[in-house]
Design a protein around this motif. Structure first.
Motif, PDB file in Angstrom:
ATOM      1  N   MET A   1      20.787  18.925  35.568  1.00  0.00           N
ATOM      2  CA  MET A   1      21.509  19.837  36.465  1.00  0.00           C
ATOM      3  C   MET A   1      21.894  21.101  35.700  1.00  0.00           C
ATOM      4  O   MET A   1      22.491  21.044  34.634  1.00  0.00           O
ATOM      5  CB  MET A   1      22.784  19.145  36.976  1.00  0.00           C
ATOM      6  CG  MET A   1      23.580  19.972  37.967  1.00  0.00           C
ATOM      7  SD  MET A   1      25.036  19.059  38.536  1.00  0.00           S
ATOM      8  CE  MET A   1      24.279  17.738  39.446  1.00  0.00           C
ATOM      9  N   THR A   2      21.516  22.254  36.175  1.00  0.00           N
ATOM     10  CA  THR A   2      21.828  23.505  35.504  1.00  0.00           C
ATOM     11  C   THR A   2      23.221  23.958  35.863  1.00  0.00           C
ATOM     12  O   THR A   2      23.851  23.467  36.799  1.00  0.00           O
ATOM     13  CB  THR A   2      20.817  24.588  35.899  1.00  0.00           C
ATOM     14  OG1 THR A   2      20.912  24.809  37.306  1.00  0.00           O
ATOM     15  CG2 THR A   2      19.410  24.181  35.542  1.00  0.00           C
ATOM     16  N   ALA A   3      23.710  24.954  35.115  1.00  0.00           N
ATOM     17  CA  ALA A   3      25.072  25.440  35.348  1.00  0.00           C
ATOM     18  C   ALA A   3      25.237  25.984  36.756  1.00  0.00           C
ATOM     19  O   ALA A   3      26.291  25.829  37.388  1.00  0.00           O
ATOM     20  CB  ALA A   3      25.416  26.522  34.328  1.00  0.00           C
TER      21      ALA A   3
ATOM     22  N   HIS B   1      20.153  11.092  27.199  1.00  0.00           N
ATOM     23  CA  HIS B   1      19.486  11.792  28.303  1.00  0.00           C
ATOM     24  C   HIS B   1      20.120  13.167  28.550  1.00  0.00           C
ATOM     25  O   HIS B   1      19.418  14.123  28.891  1.00  0.00           O
ATOM     26  CB  HIS B   1      19.550  10.944  29.570  1.00  0.00           C
ATOM     27  CG  HIS B   1      18.710   9.708  29.503  1.00  0.00           C
ATOM     28  ND1 HIS B   1      18.954   8.589  30.274  1.00  0.00           N
ATOM     29  CD2 HIS B   1      17.624   9.397  28.740  1.00  0.00           C
ATOM     30  CE1 HIS B   1      18.060   7.657  29.993  1.00  0.00           C
ATOM     31  NE2 HIS B   1      17.248   8.121  29.061  1.00  0.00           N
ATOM     32  N   TYR B   2      21.424  13.251  28.349  1.00  0.00           N
ATOM     33  CA  TYR B   2      22.113  14.527  28.522  1.00  0.00           C
ATOM     34  C   TYR B   2      21.639  15.537  27.469  1.00  0.00           C
ATOM     35  O   TYR B   2      21.387  16.707  27.785  1.00  0.00           O
ATOM     36  CB  TYR B   2      23.622  14.319  28.422  1.00  0.00           C
ATOM     37  CG  TYR B   2      24.429  15.590  28.522  1.00  0.00           C
ATOM     38  CD1 TYR B   2      24.412  16.362  29.680  1.00  0.00           C
ATOM     39  CD2 TYR B   2      25.223  16.015  27.456  1.00  0.00           C
ATOM     40  CE1 TYR B   2      25.156  17.527  29.764  1.00  0.00           C
ATOM     41  CE2 TYR B   2      25.969  17.178  27.537  1.00  0.00           C
ATOM     42  CZ  TYR B   2      25.936  17.928  28.696  1.00  0.00           C
ATOM     43  OH  TYR B   2      26.673  19.083  28.780  1.00  0.00           O
ATOM     44  N   VAL B   3      21.502  15.082  26.239  1.00  0.00           N
ATOM     45  CA  VAL B   3      21.000  15.953  25.173  1.00  0.00           C
ATOM     46  C   VAL B   3      19.590  16.438  25.504  1.00  0.00           C
ATOM     47  O   VAL B   3      19.256  17.617  25.302  1.00  0.00           O
ATOM     48  CB  VAL B   3      21.032  15.209  23.820  1.00  0.00           C
ATOM     49  CG1 VAL B   3      20.177  15.931  22.773  1.00  0.00           C
ATOM     50  CG2 VAL B   3      22.463  15.074  23.325  1.00  0.00           C
ATOM     51  N   ALA B   4      18.763  15.555  26.016  1.00  0.00           N
ATOM     52  CA  ALA B   4      17.408  15.950  26.407  1.00  0.00           C
ATOM     53  C   ALA B   4      17.454  17.012  27.505  1.00  0.00           C
ATOM     54  O   ALA B   4      16.659  17.957  27.506  1.00  0.00           O
ATOM     55  CB  ALA B   4      16.619  14.734  26.874  1.00  0.00           C
TER      56      ALA B   4
ATOM     57  N   ARG C   1      27.058  21.330  18.798  1.00  0.00           N
ATOM     58  CA  ARG C   1      28.430  21.662  19.164  1.00  0.00           C
ATOM     59  C   ARG C   1      28.889  20.834  20.354  1.00  0.00           C
ATOM     60  O   ARG C   1      30.012  20.340  20.386  1.00  0.00           O
ATOM     61  CB  ARG C   1      28.522  23.154  19.489  1.00  0.00           C
ATOM     62  CG  ARG C   1      29.954  23.663  19.682  1.00  0.00           C
ATOM     63  CD  ARG C   1      29.975  24.997  20.398  1.00  0.00           C
ATOM     64  NE  ARG C   1      29.579  24.858  21.786  1.00  0.00           N
ATOM     65  CZ  ARG C   1      28.740  25.683  22.415  1.00  0.00           C
ATOM     66  NH1 ARG C   1      28.192  26.686  21.763  1.00  0.00           N
ATOM     67  NH2 ARG C   1      28.445  25.485  23.684  1.00  0.00           N
ATOM     68  N   HIS C   2      28.006  20.677  21.342  1.00  0.00           N
ATOM     69  CA  HIS C   2      28.328  19.832  22.498  1.00  0.00           C
ATOM     70  C   HIS C   2      28.628  18.405  22.056  1.00  0.00           C
ATOM     71  O   HIS C   2      29.604  17.797  22.504  1.00  0.00           O
ATOM     72  CB  HIS C   2      27.154  19.822  23.481  1.00  0.00           C
ATOM     73  CG  HIS C   2      27.135  20.990  24.422  1.00  0.00           C
ATOM     74  ND1 HIS C   2      27.594  20.923  25.714  1.00  0.00           N
ATOM     75  CD2 HIS C   2      26.720  22.257  24.242  1.00  0.00           C
ATOM     76  CE1 HIS C   2      27.456  22.101  26.290  1.00  0.00           C
ATOM     77  NE2 HIS C   2      26.922  22.931  25.419  1.00  0.00           N
TER      78      HIS C   2
ATOM     79  N   LEU D   1      19.911  19.203  28.042  1.00  0.00           N
ATOM     80  CA  LEU D   1      20.347  20.455  27.429  1.00  0.00           C
ATOM     81  C   LEU D   1      19.184  21.149  26.734  1.00  0.00           C
ATOM     82  O   LEU D   1      19.031  22.375  26.804  1.00  0.00           O
ATOM     83  CB  LEU D   1      21.476  20.195  26.426  1.00  0.00           C
ATOM     84  CG  LEU D   1      22.820  19.723  26.983  1.00  0.00           C
ATOM     85  CD1 LEU D   1      23.799  19.470  25.842  1.00  0.00           C
ATOM     86  CD2 LEU D   1      23.395  20.729  27.971  1.00  0.00           C
ATOM     87  N   SER D   2      18.368  20.357  26.052  1.00  0.00           N
ATOM     88  CA  SER D   2      17.206  20.919  25.374  1.00  0.00           C
ATOM     89  C   SER D   2      16.230  21.527  26.374  1.00  0.00           C
ATOM     90  O   SER D   2      15.684  22.612  26.146  1.00  0.00           O
ATOM     91  CB  SER D   2      16.519  19.826  24.542  1.00  0.00           C
ATOM     92  OG  SER D   2      15.424  20.359  23.824  1.00  0.00           O
ATOM     93  N   ARG D   3      16.002  20.836  27.497  1.00  0.00           N
ATOM     94  CA  ARG D   3      15.099  21.370  28.525  1.00  0.00           C
ATOM     95  C   ARG D   3      15.628  22.671  29.122  1.00  0.00           C
ATOM     96  O   ARG D   3      14.852  23.532  29.543  1.00  0.00           O
ATOM     97  CB  ARG D   3      14.896  20.329  29.629  1.00  0.00           C
ATOM     98  CG  ARG D   3      13.958  19.193  29.252  1.00  0.00           C
ATOM     99  CD  ARG D   3      13.545  18.388  30.467  1.00  0.00           C
ATOM    100  NE  ARG D   3      14.677  17.691  31.074  1.00  0.00           N
ATOM    101  CZ  ARG D   3      15.063  16.460  30.721  1.00  0.00           C
ATOM    102  NH1 ARG D   3      14.407  15.805  29.764  1.00  0.00           N
ATOM    103  NH2 ARG D   3      16.088  15.886  31.325  1.00  0.00           N
ATOM    104  N   GLU D   4      16.956  22.807  29.149  1.00  0.00           N
ATOM    105  CA  GLU D   4      17.556  24.019  29.693  1.00  0.00           C
ATOM    106  C   GLU D   4      17.559  25.166  28.699  1.00  0.00           C
ATOM    107  O   GLU D   4      18.030  26.262  29.000  1.00  0.00           O
ATOM    108  CB  GLU D   4      18.983  23.726  30.164  1.00  0.00           C
ATOM    109  CG  GLU D   4      19.035  22.824  31.394  1.00  0.00           C
ATOM    110  CD  GLU D   4      20.457  22.512  31.831  1.00  0.00           C
ATOM    111  OE1 GLU D   4      21.391  23.174  31.321  1.00  0.00           O
ATOM    112  OE2 GLU D   4      20.643  21.620  32.673  1.00  0.00           O
ATOM    113  N   GLY D   5      17.038  24.915  27.486  1.00  0.00           N
ATOM    114  CA  GLY D   5      16.864  25.988  26.518  1.00  0.00           C
ATOM    115  C   GLY D   5      17.905  26.085  25.425  1.00  0.00           C
ATOM    116  O   GLY D   5      17.872  27.018  24.618  1.00  0.00           O
TER     117      GLY D   5
END
Length: 328
Positions: A1-3, A67-70, A84-85, A72-76
């Motif tokens: 999910m993007t911002a 999965h959340y880290v993955a 940091r997250h 974030l990576s997909r979102e760039g």
């Protein structure tokens, strides 16, 4: 999910512990408002991602975080941003464990993807000379020039410059007292050019600030100059001076560190001047210094780097082609 796709509100089981944690950071551990905002932004991003996946924080496990880290990576996001997250999530779960709101810390064994180390950009000495030798045309430009001279002279952070008060200046000793990260105080030397620029600004400062205002650098309205205003004024000054790169406060700090290390080679001294708690943070400037030396080496050493075009050209000049006995 993007911002952009975040839901407007979080469910209470996710929202309430997060709000309590931010209050804890602000009141009990005395973190700065900016740090609290960073924690809140990063953790809210995770919380919104968790909506529809779990009902509360205690249900989050290792696989969710991975999965959340993955995602974030997909979102760039780069490795440092993801790290940091993860740091914020680990800290949050330490609080939840203490409060009995979680059974374990699901982020402990999750690692951010590796990314190349980004070296800070610096300006060369000639460019900074051109920038700082640009004459000021009015009192506010005298203020700007004093700010920029001081940042480059003493390696100040933007926040340190913005929060500078009059009692911190000691012209008799040529020193400056600043409050750095973690409210750690350090004493810094101030160069002759910066001292002269400061005195020129302080001579006209009473026309803007009343006698009760302690801020060294004030706006046209007489109030403390904001960080954003300092950034904007430096960028404007760079355009006016014809700089070939966008100027920002950290560029002056990075340039100070790189030029000091290049001239002195004293890493410990540069660490103290910058106010780095860990010398590893300062060591990034040794890489910059090496890059400078490598460029000099490449330009200067006759066997440093093959320049095939130049070599072939010299061969053709020194050894003109001759026909063999068969006319070939």
């Amino acid at each position: 999910m993007t911002a952009s796709a975040l839901p407007a509100e979080l469910p209470e089981p996710l929202a309430a512990p997060l709000a309590a944690f931010i209050r804890h950071l602000a009141s009990e551990t005395r973190h700065s408002p900016r740090t609290c905002d960073n924690y809140q932004r990063d953790l809210q991003r995770l919380a919104h991602w968790l909506v529809g996946r779990v009902n509360d924080w205690s249900a989050v496990d290792f696989h969710h975080i991975r999965h959340y880290v993955a995602q974030l990576s997909r979102e760039g996001l780069g490795g440092q941003s993801i790290a940091r997250h993860l740091s914020a999530i680990r800290r949050f779960y330490q609080y939840l464990l203490r409060e009995g709101l979680a059974r374990d810390n699901p982020a402990l064994d999750v690692r951010a993807p590796k990314s190349g180390r980004r070296l800070p950009k610096v300006a060369d000495v000639d460019q900074l000379q051109q920038l700082l030798d640009t004459p000021a045309d009015d009192p506010l430009e005298l203020r700007d020039l004093a700010m920029f001279e001081l940042m480059y002279s003493s390696g100040l952070r933007l926040a340190e410059l913005a929060s500078l008060d009059m009692p911190a200046l000691d012209f008799a000793s040529g020193e400056l007292r600043v409050q750095g990260k973690g409210s750690k105080e350090r004493l810094l030397p101030v160069g002759g050019k910066a001292t002269a620029a400061l005195k020129r600004w302080l001579a006209v400062r009473p026309g803007y600030a009343d006698e009760h205002e302690e801020a060294v650098f004030v706006s046209q309205r007489g109030t403390r100059l904001s960080r954003r205003s300092i950034q904007a004024r430096l960028a404007r000054w760079g355009v006016r001076a014809g700089a070939d790169q966008r100027l920002h406060p950290h560029l002056l700090r990075h340039s100070f560190a790189s030029h000091m290390l290049e001239s002195s080679g004293d890493l410990r001294a540069v660490q103290e001047l910058l106010g780095h708690a860990d010398i590893a943070t300062t060591q990034v400037y040794t890489h910059l210094d090496f890059q400078h030396l490598a460029r000099v080496y490449d330009r200067s050493h006759p066997r440093a780097r093959r320049r095939s075009g130049t070599i072939e050209k010299r061969k053709s000049q020194d050894y003109p082609k001759t026909k063999d006995p068969n006319g070939h």
